[in-house]
Design an enzyme around this catalytic site. Structure first.
Site, PDB file in Angstrom:
ATOM      1  CE  LYS A 120      -3.587  -0.663   4.883  1.00 26.87           C
ATOM      2  NZ  LYS A 120      -4.877  -0.040   5.247  1.00 26.87           N
ATOM      3  CG  HIS A 162      -2.095  -0.909   1.106  1.00 28.71           C
ATOM      4  ND1 HIS A 162      -2.003  -2.248   1.409  1.00 28.71           N
ATOM      5  CD2 HIS A 162      -3.377  -0.699   0.713  1.00 28.71           C
ATOM      6  CE1 HIS A 162      -3.176  -2.830   1.207  1.00 28.71           C
ATOM      7  NE2 HIS A 162      -4.029  -1.909   0.795  1.00 28.71           N
TER       8      HIS A 162
END
Length: 267
Positions: free
Chosen positions: A158, A154
């Site tokens: 995140k 990600h």
């Protein structure tokens, strides 16, 4: 259908505003941000680049929950217990896409679900939920001599790891094998770890760039390997799934539902 969005000024909130505007039969009816936010009083549609909606951002979540049909929540785990309680109080349908949830958050959802309909999803994408179903099928078909590893990547911003989607995939693999995930997961290997435990489900988390979300489930045996992958290139896939969940859950009896229910894949 009147849609409310908590955390409406965030990245997912703004994407949801645009998606609601494009979804037939849905209208944005409310949005909240934290007290003291500089965006209070602003029109979320203008912030999202779609023009005025006639809605003003407020900091009174209770007021918004009482004036809409469905609330969409992609905020933070700490806010979930209060939002779930407000949904229960107003019998307002509630769609939760927040990740990083822990047992106390699921307890709050279970309690609220006695009074309102809730859809909780680690990932709202159709493709990811199909991936989860395939993961369960393969895990059920292959013996524990096939090692299972789940790799996710990600964007650099995140804050939780492994991702909620990776956990979902791990749960589906464990369900397929008929074992509890919490007693069979291996995370964060470092140093002299010893040989891999037979039957373990491994997790690896990568972070970098602006990656929306990539997940791969690896089934590895001697001399062969199966890989199931899903790659998201735009957050729109999550918001479209959230709106589909909102349309599905509106009018449903109280209960805690999953995206598998929304997509007709339960069981």
């Amino acid at each position: 259908m009147r849609i409310g969005i908590v955390g409406i000024a965030g990245r997912m909130g703004q994407t949801l505003v645009r998606e609601v505007a494009q979804t037939k039969g849905c209208v944005l009816a409310g949005g909240t941000e934290l007290p003291g936010s500089p965006v209070l009083g602003r029109d979320p549609g203008e912030m999202a680049g779609i023009g005025p909606t006639g809605v003003k951002i407020i900091d009174d979540a209770a007021q918004m929950f009482g004036n809409v049909d469905v609330v969409l929540d992609f905020t933070v785990p700490a806010a979930l217990p209060r939002h779930a309680a407000l949904a229960a109080q107003g019998k307002t349908a509630y769609v939760v896409g927040t990740t990083g949830l822990e047992p106390q958050h699921f307890e709050a959802l279970d309690k609220a679900a006695h009074h309102c309909a809730i859809v909780q999803g680690y990932n709202m994408s159709l493709g990811v939920n199909l991936l989860a179903g395939l993961t369960r099928q393969l895990a059920a078909s292959l013996g524990d001599d096939w090692d299972i590893e789940i790799v996710e990547m990600h964007h650099r911003m995140k804050v939780d790891a492994p991702s909620g989607t990776a956990i979902l995939l791990g749960e589906m693999a464990a369900l397929g094998r008929g074992i509890p995930l919490d007693k069979n997961a291996e995370r964060g290997r470092d140093g002299i770890t010893g040989a891999r435990r037979k039957g373990a489900i491994g997790f690896a988390a990568l972070r970098g760039g602006n990656v929306a979300g990539e997940h791969t489930v690896i089934f590895a045996a001697d001399n062969e390997r199966i890989e199931l992958s899903h790659k998201a290139t735009d957050r729109g896939i999550f918001t479209r799934g959230a709106l589909r969940a909102a349309q599905w859950v509106h009018g449903k009896p109280p209960g805690l539902y999953r995206m598998a229910d929304v997509l007709g894949m339960a069981g």
